[in-house]
Design an enzyme around this catalytic site. Structure first.
Site, PDB file in Angstrom:
ATOM      1  N   LYS A  79     -57.652  -9.638  26.578  1.00 52.70           N
ATOM      2  CA  LYS A  79     -56.975 -10.944  26.915  1.00 52.70           C
ATOM      3  C   LYS A  79     -56.434 -10.886  28.566  1.00 52.70           C
ATOM      4  O   LYS A  79     -56.164  -9.814  28.782  1.00 52.70           O
ATOM      5  CB  LYS A  79     -55.635 -11.349  26.127  1.00 52.70           C
ATOM      6  CG  LYS A  79     -55.454 -12.845  25.981  1.00 52.70           C
ATOM      7  CD  LYS A  79     -56.329 -13.647  24.917  1.00 52.70           C
ATOM      8  CE  LYS A  79     -56.087 -14.925  25.219  1.00 52.70           C
ATOM      9  NZ  LYS A  79     -56.617 -15.636  24.103  1.00 52.70           N
TER      10      LYS A  79
HETATM   11  P1  NAD Z   1     -55.158 -26.455  26.371  1.00 53.39           P
HETATM   12  O1  NAD Z   1     -54.706 -26.166  27.709  1.00 53.39           O
HETATM   13  O2  NAD Z   1     -56.585 -27.321  26.325  1.00 53.39           O
HETATM   14  O3  NAD Z   1     -54.115 -27.235  25.540  1.00 53.39           O
HETATM   15  C1  NAD Z   1     -53.053 -26.907  25.340  1.00 53.39           C
HETATM   16  C2  NAD Z   1     -52.078 -28.141  24.733  1.00 53.39           C
HETATM   17  O4  NAD Z   1     -50.724 -27.484  24.197  1.00 53.39           O
HETATM   18  C3  NAD Z   1     -52.048 -29.035  25.686  1.00 53.39           C
HETATM   19  O5  NAD Z   1     -51.988 -30.416  25.209  1.00 53.39           O
HETATM   20  C4  NAD Z   1     -50.447 -29.062  26.341  1.00 53.39           C
HETATM   21  O6  NAD Z   1     -49.628 -29.823  26.782  1.00 53.39           O
HETATM   22  C5  NAD Z   1     -50.006 -28.253  24.881  1.00 53.39           C
HETATM   23  N1  NAD Z   1     -48.622 -27.576  25.119  1.00 53.39           N
HETATM   24  C6  NAD Z   1     -48.457 -26.521  25.896  1.00 53.39           C
HETATM   25  N2  NAD Z   1     -47.257 -25.952  26.109  1.00 53.39           N
HETATM   26  C7  NAD Z   1     -46.438 -26.988  24.878  1.00 53.39           C
HETATM   27  C8  NAD Z   1     -45.147 -27.247  24.724  1.00 53.39           C
HETATM   28  N3  NAD Z   1     -44.343 -26.442  25.428  1.00 53.39           N
HETATM   29  N4  NAD Z   1     -44.927 -28.319  23.758  1.00 53.39           N
HETATM   30  C9  NAD Z   1     -45.924 -28.857  23.174  1.00 53.39           C
HETATM   31  N5  NAD Z   1     -47.168 -28.939  23.776  1.00 53.39           N
HETATM   32  C10 NAD Z   1     -47.419 -28.038  24.640  1.00 53.39           C
HETATM   33  O7  NAD Z   1     -55.139 -25.005  25.445  1.00 53.39           O
HETATM   34  P2  NAD Z   1     -56.191 -24.757  24.143  1.00 53.39           P
HETATM   35  O8  NAD Z   1     -57.505 -23.917  24.732  1.00 53.39           O
HETATM   36  O9  NAD Z   1     -56.185 -25.947  23.431  1.00 53.39           O
HETATM   37  O10 NAD Z   1     -55.095 -23.568  23.339  1.00 53.39           O
HETATM   38  C11 NAD Z   1     -54.347 -23.868  22.692  1.00 53.39           C
HETATM   39  C12 NAD Z   1     -53.905 -22.747  21.864  1.00 53.39           C
HETATM   40  O11 NAD Z   1     -54.839 -22.351  21.020  1.00 53.39           O
HETATM   41  C13 NAD Z   1     -53.602 -21.371  22.514  1.00 53.39           C
HETATM   42  O12 NAD Z   1     -52.461 -20.827  21.771  1.00 53.39           O
HETATM   43  C14 NAD Z   1     -54.650 -20.682  22.638  1.00 53.39           C
HETATM   44  O13 NAD Z   1     -54.785 -19.444  22.936  1.00 53.39           O
HETATM   45  C15 NAD Z   1     -55.285 -21.069  21.339  1.00 53.39           C
HETATM   46  N6  NAD Z   1     -56.746 -20.802  21.046  1.00 53.39           N
HETATM   47  C16 NAD Z   1     -57.545 -21.484  21.953  1.00 53.39           C
HETATM   48  C17 NAD Z   1     -59.003 -21.336  21.968  1.00 53.39           C
HETATM   49  C18 NAD Z   1     -59.905 -22.317  22.771  1.00 53.39           C
HETATM   50  O14 NAD Z   1     -61.158 -22.083  22.508  1.00 53.39           O
HETATM   51  N7  NAD Z   1     -59.692 -23.185  23.508  1.00 53.39           N
HETATM   52  C19 NAD Z   1     -59.409 -20.281  20.882  1.00 53.39           C
HETATM   53  C20 NAD Z   1     -58.748 -19.703  20.193  1.00 53.39           C
HETATM   54  C21 NAD Z   1     -57.113 -19.994  20.104  1.00 53.39           C
END
Ligand code: NAD
Length: 439
Positions: free
Chosen positions: A129
């Site tokens: 990561k």
């Molecule tokens: P992203 O940046 O596209 O979206 C993140 C979302 O979370 C946004 O809407 C943001 O406003 C919201 N957010 C952030 N901080 C916040 C808070 N304090 N309160 C409320 N909402 C909040 O990111 P993503 O890719 O959707 O990732 C989200 C989660 O999923 C993370 O934990 C990431 O590690 C995990 N994840 C993502 C993927 C992927 O393929 N993108 C894969 C596995 C896991």
């Protein structure tokens, strides 16, 4: 997800003047949180001390300082991390996060989670990561590009299609992956598209990658609902985080008949008893750069209210440590599907288990992303593009098999789905380590 240019509008050249929203989490040391689950699974498996030590300690931890020329002409130094937790199953694999809360402990925990995640879905990758301490929403596109290229250049000896393959995570998307691929390729003197996944399609990205994590959330949620005898067309759902994972999972769940009554992001949240129109909410988010205020036909809801709302299915898809010992007791959902990595802290596990709530743990629920990342890497290496049908069919098969394996393990050991997922993952990595051996 490609972020709209609006969300990256340069809001201020003075970073200190940017007001960070209040944290939603109750931060537990994320590495310790991961280790407390690891320890329980290791005990059940009877893991020997030597293997325990090998799996506990990350292989490599790199910290880089990145001096970037900001748009105002001044240099600002950013801190970046890359942690490779394990290469026992294959090259390191894991996303890059841009967020002000990034710490080495967080990256270490996320890297270990990637090892377990790849093992649960049985793909030949280890865990890694990365992250940069920055607020991407307060930076211009030019600043973000320079930062991404500087990070890539600093880690050019770490990354590689057979060494360590990054992908998007919170705050990054296909655009950042394109910069990373280009910078890495320049250093190699040739195009190396398999060095990173989650790329734009034209650069060798896979069909289905953007929605892959959300698709996995949907697929595992439906499998769990079947076990719980919850009828999707009668079920309600709340989703925290409306980025790549949350919004795609929401649309797909809505598609399968669920009523998504609540959504939120870092800027705001909404509730509608009759269910929200998610495509409309996505359009609103894209137009306004967040859910903010003023979305019509819905009531405002806070992130805390969303987590404890009366719904059948709760999907935390924002960030870690949002379900804690302080709010776990108030959760009313029957099923929690962890779209985010580590949204539930270890202290909340017992409370949730005690309430009879089923949790599909992150390392299973959000593994759709890394599964299609793996397919993207395979396609890059054979120089051929699969159709969307093939990608989706294979992803569904991988997730269904992983779900069944974790479910059977949970029944066999009479443990939660989370502990069962760790048992499956650690068991696989430990067995592989036995064959590979060490010095
Ligand atoms: P992203 O940046 O596209 O979206 C993140 C979302 O979370 C946004 O809407 C943001 O406003 C919201 N957010 C952030 N901080 C916040 C808070 N304090 N309160 C409320 N909402 C909040 O990111 P993503 O890719 O959707 O990732 C989200 C989660 O999923 C993370 O934990 C990431 O590690 C995990 N994840 C993502 C993927 C992927 O393929 N993108 C894969 C596995 C896991």
């Amino acid at each position: 997800m490609a972020k709209s240019e609006k969300t990256n509008k340069h809001t201020s050249t003075n970073m200190a003047s940017y007001i960070e929203p209040a944290p939603i989490g109750d931060k537990e040391n994320p590495f310790e949180s991961m280790m407390s689950r690891f320890n329980k699974a290791a005990e059940i498996l009877g893991l020997d001390q030597e293997t325990y030590e090998v799996l506990k300690n990350p292989d490599k931890q790199v910290i880089v300082s990145l001096p970037i020329t900001m748009d105002n002409g001044k240099k600002k130094v950013f801190t970046g991390y890359r942690v490779i937790h394990s290469k026992i199953l294959g090259p390191g694999k894991g996303g890059i996060r841009y967020d002000m809360d990034v710490t080495l402990d967080e990256v270490k925990a996320l890297a270990a989670w990637m090892t377990w995640k790849c093992a649960v879905v049985d793909i030949p990758y280890g865990g890694a990561k990365g992250g940069i301490v920055c607020n991407p929403r307060a930076m211009s596109i030019g600043e973000l590009e320079r930062l991404t290229r500087a990070y890539t250049s600093a880690l050019v000896d770490i990354f590689g299609p057979d060494q360590d393959i990054p992908a998007p995570d919170m705050g990054t998307g296909p655009r950042e992956m394109a910069w990373l691929m280009d910078e890495y390729s320049k250093a190699q003197g040739k195009t190396v598209n398999a060095v990173v996944t989650g790329k734009p399609l034209v650069l060798g990205g896979s069909l289905g990658r953007v929605e892959a994590t959300g698709r996995g959330v949907m697929a595992t949620a439906l499998k769990a609902m079947e076990k719980l005898k919850l009828n999707p067309s009668r079920a309600t759902c709340a989703i925290q985080g409306f980025g790549n994972v949350g919004s795609n999972a929401g649309v797909l769940l809505e598609d399968r008949g669920l009523r998504v009554c609540a959504i939120s992001d870092q800027t705001g949240g909404y509730w509608n008893d009759r269910g929200l129109d998610l495509q409309d909410a996505i359009d609103y988010r894209n137009k306004n750069g967040g859910l903010l205020e003023g979305y019509p036909n819905a009531d405002k809801i806070t992130n805390e209210e969303l987590l404890t709302a009366k719904v059948d299915v709760l999907v935390p898809a924002a960030k870690e440590d949002v379900i804690t010992q302080h709010n776990a007791d108030k959760i009313q959902a029957r099923l929690i599907v962890e779209g985010a990595n580590g949204p539930t802290n270890a202290k909340a596990d017992e409370i949730i288990h005690g309430k009879g709530i089923t949790v599909i743990p992150d390392i299973l629920a959000n593994a759709g992303g890394v599964t299609v990342s793996y397919f993207e890497w395979v396609q890059n290496r054979i120089g051929y593009r699969w159709g969307l049908d093939r990608v989706n069919r294979r992803t569904d098969r991988v997730l269904t098999e992983a779900f069944d394996k974790v479910y059977e393990t949970a029944v066999k050991y009479n443990v939660s789905m989370r502990l069962a997922a760790y048992i499956v993952a650690i068991g696989k990595v430990a067995e592989t380590y036995k064959f590979r051996g060490g010095y």
